[in-house]
Design a protein around this motif. Sequence first.
Motif, PDB file in Angstrom:
ATOM      1  N   HIS A  57       0.617  -1.145  -0.068  1.00  0.00           N
ATOM      2  CA  HIS A  57       0.012  -0.017   0.092  1.00  0.00           C
ATOM      3  C   HIS A  57       0.844   1.226   0.146  1.00  0.00           C
ATOM      4  O   HIS A  57       1.693   1.481   0.847  1.00  0.00           O
ATOM      5  N   TRP A  58       0.785   1.893  -1.079  1.00  0.00           N
ATOM      6  CA  TRP A  58       1.834   3.097  -1.186  1.00  0.00           C
ATOM      7  C   TRP A  58       1.134   4.190  -1.983  1.00  0.00           C
ATOM      8  O   TRP A  58       0.309   3.707  -2.911  1.00  0.00           O
ATOM      9  N   GLY A  59       1.340   5.386  -1.495  1.00  0.00           N
ATOM     10  CA  GLY A  59       0.662   6.333  -1.835  1.00  0.00           C
ATOM     11  C   GLY A  59       0.834   7.834  -1.336  1.00  0.00           C
ATOM     12  O   GLY A  59       2.075   7.798  -0.621  1.00  0.00           O
ATOM     13  N   LEU A  60       0.174   8.949  -1.679  1.00  0.00           N
ATOM     14  CA  LEU A  60       0.355  10.307  -0.990  1.00  0.00           C
ATOM     15  C   LEU A  60       0.390  10.142   0.484  1.00  0.00           C
ATOM     16  O   LEU A  60       0.999  10.704   1.231  1.00  0.00           O
ATOM     17  N   TYR A  61      -0.474   9.030   1.016  1.00  0.00           N
ATOM     18  CA  TYR A  61      -0.672   9.096   2.531  1.00  0.00           C
ATOM     19  C   TYR A  61       0.430   8.586   3.147  1.00  0.00           C
ATOM     20  O   TYR A  61       0.555   8.824   4.422  1.00  0.00           O
ATOM     21  N   ALA A  62       1.518   8.026   2.367  1.00  0.00           N
ATOM     22  CA  ALA A  62       2.715   7.715   3.247  1.00  0.00           C
ATOM     23  C   ALA A  62       3.569   8.922   3.623  1.00  0.00           C
ATOM     24  O   ALA A  62       4.495   8.579   4.239  1.00  0.00           O
ATOM     25  N   ILE A  63       3.223   9.851   3.024  1.00  0.00           N
ATOM     26  CA  ILE A  63       4.201  11.155   3.281  1.00  0.00           C
ATOM     27  C   ILE A  63       3.504  11.614   4.779  1.00  0.00           C
ATOM     28  O   ILE A  63       4.628  11.736   5.292  1.00  0.00           O
ATOM     29  N   THR A 121       0.996  -7.693  -4.907  1.00  0.00           N
ATOM     30  CA  THR A 121      -0.232  -7.034  -5.272  1.00  0.00           C
ATOM     31  C   THR A 121       0.251  -5.535  -4.743  1.00  0.00           C
ATOM     32  O   THR A 121       0.378  -5.201  -3.527  1.00  0.00           O
ATOM     33  N   ILE A 122       0.124  -4.577  -5.868  1.00  0.00           N
ATOM     34  CA  ILE A 122       0.451  -3.224  -5.488  1.00  0.00           C
ATOM     35  C   ILE A 122      -0.774  -2.344  -5.674  1.00  0.00           C
ATOM     36  O   ILE A 122      -1.419  -2.422  -6.751  1.00  0.00           O
ATOM     37  N   THR A 123      -1.072  -1.141  -4.967  1.00  0.00           N
ATOM     38  CA  THR A 123      -1.846  -0.186  -5.112  1.00  0.00           C
ATOM     39  C   THR A 123      -1.452   0.631  -6.183  1.00  0.00           C
ATOM     40  O   THR A 123      -0.563   1.378  -6.017  1.00  0.00           O
ATOM     41  N   THR A 124      -2.176   0.665  -7.313  1.00  0.00           N
ATOM     42  CA  THR A 124      -2.055   1.281  -8.618  1.00  0.00           C
ATOM     43  C   THR A 124      -2.553   2.755  -8.249  1.00  0.00           C
ATOM     44  O   THR A 124      -1.961   3.815  -8.523  1.00  0.00           O
ATOM     45  N   LYS A 125      -3.735   2.665  -7.366  1.00  0.00           N
ATOM     46  CA  LYS A 125      -4.840   3.906  -7.158  1.00  0.00           C
ATOM     47  C   LYS A 125      -5.457   3.423  -6.024  1.00  0.00           C
ATOM     48  O   LYS A 125      -6.475   2.633  -6.138  1.00  0.00           O
ATOM     49  N   HIS A 126      -5.246   4.066  -4.836  1.00  0.00           N
ATOM     50  CA  HIS A 126      -5.983   4.091  -3.699  1.00  0.00           C
ATOM     51  C   HIS A 126      -7.337   5.100  -3.457  1.00  0.00           C
ATOM     52  O   HIS A 126      -7.314   5.467  -4.695  1.00  0.00           O
ATOM     53  N   HIS A 127      -7.972   4.979  -2.539  1.00  0.00           N
ATOM     54  CA  HIS A 127      -9.165   5.697  -2.534  1.00  0.00           C
ATOM     55  C   HIS A 127      -8.817   7.083  -2.825  1.00  0.00           C
ATOM     56  O   HIS A 127      -9.729   8.095  -3.505  1.00  0.00           O
ATOM     57  N   GLU A 128      -7.758   7.585  -2.708  1.00  0.00           N
ATOM     58  CA  GLU A 128      -7.252   9.088  -2.696  1.00  0.00           C
ATOM     59  C   GLU A 128      -7.072   9.588  -4.160  1.00  0.00           C
ATOM     60  O   GLU A 128      -7.186  10.627  -4.645  1.00  0.00           O
ATOM     61  N   GLY A 129      -7.172   8.459  -5.174  1.00  0.00           N
ATOM     62  CA  GLY A 129      -7.076   8.697  -6.540  1.00  0.00           C
ATOM     63  C   GLY A 129      -5.982   8.910  -7.269  1.00  0.00           C
ATOM     64  O   GLY A 129      -5.671   9.188  -8.472  1.00  0.00           O
ATOM     65  N   ASP A 165       5.065 -12.978  -9.643  1.00  0.00           N
ATOM     66  CA  ASP A 165       3.852 -12.617 -10.196  1.00  0.00           C
ATOM     67  C   ASP A 165       3.425 -11.068  -9.792  1.00  0.00           C
ATOM     68  O   ASP A 165       3.642 -10.786  -8.556  1.00  0.00           O
ATOM     69  N   VAL A 166       3.077 -10.233 -10.434  1.00  0.00           N
ATOM     70  CA  VAL A 166       2.471  -8.938  -9.830  1.00  0.00           C
ATOM     71  C   VAL A 166       1.071  -8.762 -10.219  1.00  0.00           C
ATOM     72  O   VAL A 166       0.808  -9.276 -11.464  1.00  0.00           O
ATOM     73  N   SER A 167       0.184  -8.459  -9.503  1.00  0.00           N
ATOM     74  CA  SER A 167      -1.040  -8.235  -9.477  1.00  0.00           C
ATOM     75  C   SER A 167      -1.254  -6.885  -9.106  1.00  0.00           C
ATOM     76  O   SER A 167      -0.732  -6.091  -8.407  1.00  0.00           O
ATOM     77  N   LEU A 168      -2.458  -6.011  -9.726  1.00  0.00           N
ATOM     78  CA  LEU A 168      -2.684  -4.520  -9.548  1.00  0.00           C
ATOM     79  C   LEU A 168      -3.885  -4.635  -8.795  1.00  0.00           C
ATOM     80  O   LEU A 168      -4.830  -4.607  -9.108  1.00  0.00           O
ATOM     81  N   TYR A 169      -3.600  -3.599  -7.663  1.00  0.00           N
ATOM     82  CA  TYR A 169      -4.742  -3.224  -6.793  1.00  0.00           C
ATOM     83  C   TYR A 169      -5.558  -1.792  -7.551  1.00  0.00           C
ATOM     84  O   TYR A 169      -4.519  -1.043  -7.779  1.00  0.00           O
ATOM     85  N   LEU A 217      -6.079  -8.409 -11.352  1.00  0.00           N
ATOM     86  CA  LEU A 217      -6.495  -7.148 -10.888  1.00  0.00           C
ATOM     87  C   LEU A 217      -7.365  -7.319  -9.528  1.00  0.00           C
ATOM     88  O   LEU A 217      -8.127  -8.090  -9.236  1.00  0.00           O
ATOM     89  N   TRP A 218      -6.970  -6.554  -8.566  1.00  0.00           N
ATOM     90  CA  TRP A 218      -7.473  -6.595  -7.187  1.00  0.00           C
ATOM     91  C   TRP A 218      -8.360  -5.383  -6.909  1.00  0.00           C
ATOM     92  O   TRP A 218      -7.853  -4.235  -6.568  1.00  0.00           O
ATOM     93  N   PHE A 219      -9.532  -5.568  -7.026  1.00  0.00           N
ATOM     94  CA  PHE A 219     -10.557  -4.431  -6.934  1.00  0.00           C
ATOM     95  C   PHE A 219     -10.955  -4.184  -5.578  1.00  0.00           C
ATOM     96  O   PHE A 219     -10.979  -5.005  -4.700  1.00  0.00           O
ATOM     97  N   ASP A 220     -11.197  -2.619  -5.385  1.00  0.00           N
ATOM     98  CA  ASP A 220     -11.331  -2.305  -3.830  1.00  0.00           C
ATOM     99  C   ASP A 220     -12.341  -1.120  -4.025  1.00  0.00           C
ATOM    100  O   ASP A 220     -12.594  -0.681  -4.988  1.00  0.00           O
TER     101      ASP A 220
END
Length: 476
Positions: A57-63, A121-129, A165-169, A217-220
């Motif tokens: 889980h990686w995104g702007l929220y990590a800042i 499985t890596i977050t390509t785009k979390h709820h923040e968009g 193997d890689v899947s995309l959240y 693809l890992w949908f959320d």
Amino acid sequence: MKKILLTCLIFIIGVTGQLHAQEESEKEVKYGQITELPRQDDAMKKWRSNRFGQFIHWGLYAIPGGVWKGKTYEYAAEFLKSSAGISTATWDSLQYQFNPIKFNAMAWAKMAKAMGVKYATITTKHHEGFCLWPSEYTDFDIENTPYGKDLLGEFIEAYNAEGIDVSLYYSVLDWHHPDWRYKLNSEEDKEAFERLKIFTKNQLLELLDRYPTVKGLWFDGTWDQCWKDNGQFSYELEKKLKEKHPGLVVNSRMRADEYGSRHFDSNGVLMGDYESGYERRLPNPWDIEVTKNDWECCMTIPENQWGYHKDWTLTHIKTANELIEMLVQCTSQNGNFLLNFGPTGEGDFREEEVKLAKEIGDWMDDNSSAIYNCGYAGLKKQGWGYFTQNNDSETTINMVVFNKPINGKYRVKLNKGSVIKKAYLLSKPDKALDLEEISNGEYFIEAKKVKTKDPFVIIIELENKDSKKFHQKALT
Ligand SMILES: C[C@@H]1O/C(=N\OC(=O)Nc2ccccc2)[C@@H](O)[C@H](O)[C@@H]1O
């Protein structure tokens, strides 16, 4: 004679009534399951044999890492925008600070490989968009940050190079997108959400175009009414994505049927390719219903943080032993285990995560034969630990021990008719353990001198095929 006729009449009425009731309860579902389950194609067999994955889980929220204007928020760090009541404009400006100078995709991939994961499985785009890839459908992406490069592409290339193997959240829920609506209360809402659906489809097709080696693809973010009201759309979208990307593996969280039923359609039929409702929780270890479908448990190391949080003193932090037991339990019940890591805003992992990855990897080095390509052994859960069985094996069973009996004698209840030829420690295959037959298919296995403090594996070799297990396997 009259009594017999009357009994037959009552029986016929009873059966007819049941069938009628069953027919009544069966709804006509047009937008339910797409692929007959369990899938037996190579892509799904590989997904199934992988068993152990790394969630990122990686995104702007990590800042900000769960802290805003000096205040620590205990709720999940990736929800800080809502926990701290931060405006979209303020939150989105974090984009101009995102510069993970410590990010080294190859180092991440090597850590994952050493830990023993077979997929990530890596977050390509979390709820923040915010998108970790350069998307042509938004400027709220990695291209418009000081980092600038295709971070997602680097990640996929490095992990694939390590044989992972890689899947995309992908979160459908998108706090940044002006057309997101939780509920469709007006014509304007409906028109906006139609635009959001087109945006979603375009981004997903773009991800599959850009990254052809991805496996799933890992949908959320699909729990709101807006999505539950769009069962036909999610049905047609899954079909289109699978036509474009043969073998694609999709989680059940993507879907709602036309009545709004999620994960399972209104007749209880699983949608997607595996059940993804086990989030930070596991089924009861003795539950065999769960073994009938493919499923995955996603798990955090702290109790409730998916994204990086600065303060890990807020909750219990799981030990390697706890996480290994969860992995083994999932395997024993035909499930995968997806363990989450939350990289910092600078692109590295906290030392606790690095230490856990090493401890788990050390255990996997010696015991992964009881995990990879293994699953439900068709046997009841017993007190000393978990049975697993290699999906290609007919006569060997793994006992993964977490609880040593005080007398060193392990009571083992197999299927009737099963005869143990020999049993031995995986770590000492040349030294047969003493056996005592208690009754048909039930034994004591003596293993008194096991020094290790870690979970360990006893291998059982049977004289004959474990028929009940493989009969059950045929049925599933
Ligand atoms: C994997 C997690 O998934 C989430 N939410 O999951 C759910 O809400 N799960 C859920 C919802 C309804 C039924 C079953 C599971 C996200 O909000 C969270 O940040 C993280 O990405």
